[in-house]
Enzyme design. Structure first.
Site, PDB file in Angstrom:
ATOM      1  N   ASN A   9       0.977  -1.057   0.163  1.00  0.00           N
ATOM      2  CA  ASN A   9       0.109  -0.199  -0.097  1.00  0.00           C
ATOM      3  C   ASN A   9       0.775   1.232   0.049  1.00  0.00           C
ATOM      4  O   ASN A   9       1.626   1.466   1.166  1.00  0.00           O
ATOM      5  CB  ASN A   9      -0.967  -0.113   1.295  1.00  0.00           C
ATOM      6  CG  ASN A   9      -1.640   1.228   1.499  1.00  0.00           C
ATOM      7  OD1 ASN A   9      -1.923   2.192   0.306  1.00  0.00           O
ATOM      8  ND2 ASN A   9      -2.274   1.408   2.757  1.00  0.00           N
ATOM      9  N   LYS A  11       0.158   4.227  -0.504  1.00  0.00           N
ATOM     10  CA  LYS A  11      -0.505   5.561   0.215  1.00  0.00           C
ATOM     11  C   LYS A  11      -0.328   6.535  -0.761  1.00  0.00           C
ATOM     12  O   LYS A  11      -0.195   6.425  -2.161  1.00  0.00           O
ATOM     13  CB  LYS A  11       0.180   5.864   1.493  1.00  0.00           C
ATOM     14  CG  LYS A  11      -0.251   4.741   2.457  1.00  0.00           C
ATOM     15  CD  LYS A  11       0.017   4.732   4.026  1.00  0.00           C
ATOM     16  CE  LYS A  11       0.042   3.347   4.737  1.00  0.00           C
ATOM     17  NZ  LYS A  11       0.201   3.671   6.248  1.00  0.00           N
ATOM     18  N   HIS A  95      -9.462   1.238   4.528  1.00  0.00           N
ATOM     19  CA  HIS A  95      -8.261   1.538   5.485  1.00  0.00           C
ATOM     20  C   HIS A  95      -8.412   2.643   6.512  1.00  0.00           C
ATOM     21  O   HIS A  95      -9.201   3.402   6.445  1.00  0.00           O
ATOM     22  CB  HIS A  95      -7.124   2.056   4.408  1.00  0.00           C
ATOM     23  CG  HIS A  95      -5.906   2.129   5.091  1.00  0.00           C
ATOM     24  ND1 HIS A  95      -5.483   3.200   5.759  1.00  0.00           N
ATOM     25  CD2 HIS A  95      -4.814   1.316   4.902  1.00  0.00           C
ATOM     26  CE1 HIS A  95      -4.071   2.784   6.210  1.00  0.00           C
ATOM     27  NE2 HIS A  95      -3.856   1.682   5.679  1.00  0.00           N
ATOM     28  N   GLU A  97      -6.706   5.011   7.464  1.00  0.00           N
ATOM     29  CA  GLU A  97      -6.667   6.512   7.125  1.00  0.00           C
ATOM     30  C   GLU A  97      -8.029   6.877   6.464  1.00  0.00           C
ATOM     31  O   GLU A  97      -8.192   8.053   6.726  1.00  0.00           O
ATOM     32  CB  GLU A  97      -5.506   6.630   6.376  1.00  0.00           C
ATOM     33  CG  GLU A  97      -4.236   6.345   7.262  1.00  0.00           C
ATOM     34  CD  GLU A  97      -2.874   5.704   6.554  1.00  0.00           C
ATOM     35  OE1 GLU A  97      -2.710   5.821   5.214  1.00  0.00           O
ATOM     36  OE2 GLU A  97      -1.888   5.454   7.064  1.00  0.00           O
ATOM     37  N   GLU A 167      -5.587  -4.591  10.740  1.00  0.00           N
ATOM     38  CA  GLU A 167      -4.526  -3.609  10.831  1.00  0.00           C
ATOM     39  C   GLU A 167      -4.633  -2.590  12.138  1.00  0.00           C
ATOM     40  O   GLU A 167      -5.479  -1.678  12.102  1.00  0.00           O
ATOM     41  CB  GLU A 167      -4.361  -2.592   9.509  1.00  0.00           C
ATOM     42  CG  GLU A 167      -4.107  -3.151   8.006  1.00  0.00           C
ATOM     43  CD  GLU A 167      -3.483  -2.311   7.264  1.00  0.00           C
ATOM     44  OE1 GLU A 167      -2.298  -2.388   7.009  1.00  0.00           O
ATOM     45  OE2 GLU A 167      -3.932  -1.249   6.909  1.00  0.00           O
ATOM     46  N   GLY A 173       2.640   2.543  10.751  1.00  0.00           N
ATOM     47  CA  GLY A 173       3.397   3.426  10.575  1.00  0.00           C
ATOM     48  C   GLY A 173       4.300   3.680  11.958  1.00  0.00           C
ATOM     49  O   GLY A 173       4.759   5.044  11.846  1.00  0.00           O
ATOM     50  N   SER A 212       3.527  -2.117  10.315  1.00  0.00           N
ATOM     51  CA  SER A 212       4.916  -2.075  10.458  1.00  0.00           C
ATOM     52  C   SER A 212       5.319  -3.443  10.113  1.00  0.00           C
ATOM     53  O   SER A 212       6.602  -3.826  10.718  1.00  0.00           O
ATOM     54  CB  SER A 212       5.194  -1.489  11.944  1.00  0.00           C
ATOM     55  OG  SER A 212       4.864  -0.219  12.132  1.00  0.00           O
TER      56      SER A 212
END
Ligand code: PGA
Length: 254
Positions: A9, A11, A95, A97, A167, A173, A212
């Protein structure tokens, strides 16, 4: 046997030129990876470039998002058939985000996943709890509701084609990966819920771990019974490190 699926991904990283350069470096490194499905999800602007670059390879293309509508007055949105047109095999939906920064709800995620599937694009449906939710013992409840509602519109006879990505938000991250035990505990719960909802197909559905993931921890995570692959952000931007993850290799300890 579930075939592992390892997805990058990207992003909001990489121009078309950078995506092209990645593909040129990456494809020779994963030519021999025949036991896993390898997927790249670039920003929408690089889909076309990568689609051409991946032609003739076994690496699949994915979108990072989609609009649930067929077509129409939806400025800035991209319809499922536009993704099929570019050769997308997979599409990420929900996701964290998208959920936290853009307010996407489970209901919207459900509509997007169903829209993708109806165009034969395989949805990667993301779920995961925040740190606060984990610390207050709500992980199973939160993930359970996300799953139930985000998969609500999946026809049972197509369920086996859906990928779920667990996730934990606190691991995305941050460099803080869930331990294999913590991840497996949630994956086992997810598997149980998928069986309840979809019967035998629940055993065929692939569940990725994300947060991560890097060369140094991919192997041990992927060794867990209900972890069927990974959704990788930061470590997927570099062809070398992503290819090590694809090969489940122990890279340099990070
Ligand atoms: P990360 O991102 O690997 O950089 O933690 C994972 C993701 O957000 O899918």
């Amino acid at each position: 046997m579930r075939r592992p699926v390892i997805a990058a991904n990207w992003k909001m990283f990489k121009t078309t030129g950078e995506a092209q350069a990645f593909a040129e470096a990456f494809l020779p490194l994963v030519k021999d990876a025949q036991e896993v499905d390898v997927v790249l999800a670039p920003p929408a602007t690089a889909l076309s470039t990568l689609s051409r670059a991946l032609e003739g390879s076994a690496v699949h293309l994915a979108s990072q998002n989609v609009c649930a509508e067929e077509e129409g007055a939806f400025t800035g949105e991209i319809a499922p058939r536009m993704l099929t047109d570019l050769g997308c095999r997979y599409g990420i939906v929900g996701h964290s985000e998208r959920r936290t920064l853009y307010g996407e709800t489970d209901e919207q995620v459900a509509a997007k996943a169903a829209a993708l599937l109806s165009h034969d694009v395989l949805p990667i449906v993301c779920v995961g709890e925040t740190l606060e939710q984990r610390e207050t013992g709500q992980t199973f409840a939160v993930v359970g509701v996300q799953l139930q509602e985000s998969l609500a519109k999946i026809p049972p006879d197509r369920a086996a084609q859906v990928v779920v990505a667990y996730e934990p938000i606190w691991a995305i991250g941050t460099g803080k990966t869930a331990t294999p035990e913590i991840a497996q505990e949630v994956h086992a719960m997810i598997r149980e819920r998928l069986r309840e909802q979809f019967g035998a197909a629940g055993d065929e559905m692939r569940i990725q771990y994300g947060g991560s993931v890097k060369p140094a921890n991919a192997k041990v995570l992927m060794g867990q019974p209900d972890i069927d692959g990974a959704l990788v952000g930061g470590a997927s931007l570099d062809p070398e490190s992503f290819s090590q993850i694809v090969h489940f290799e122990d890279g340099d300890a990070a």
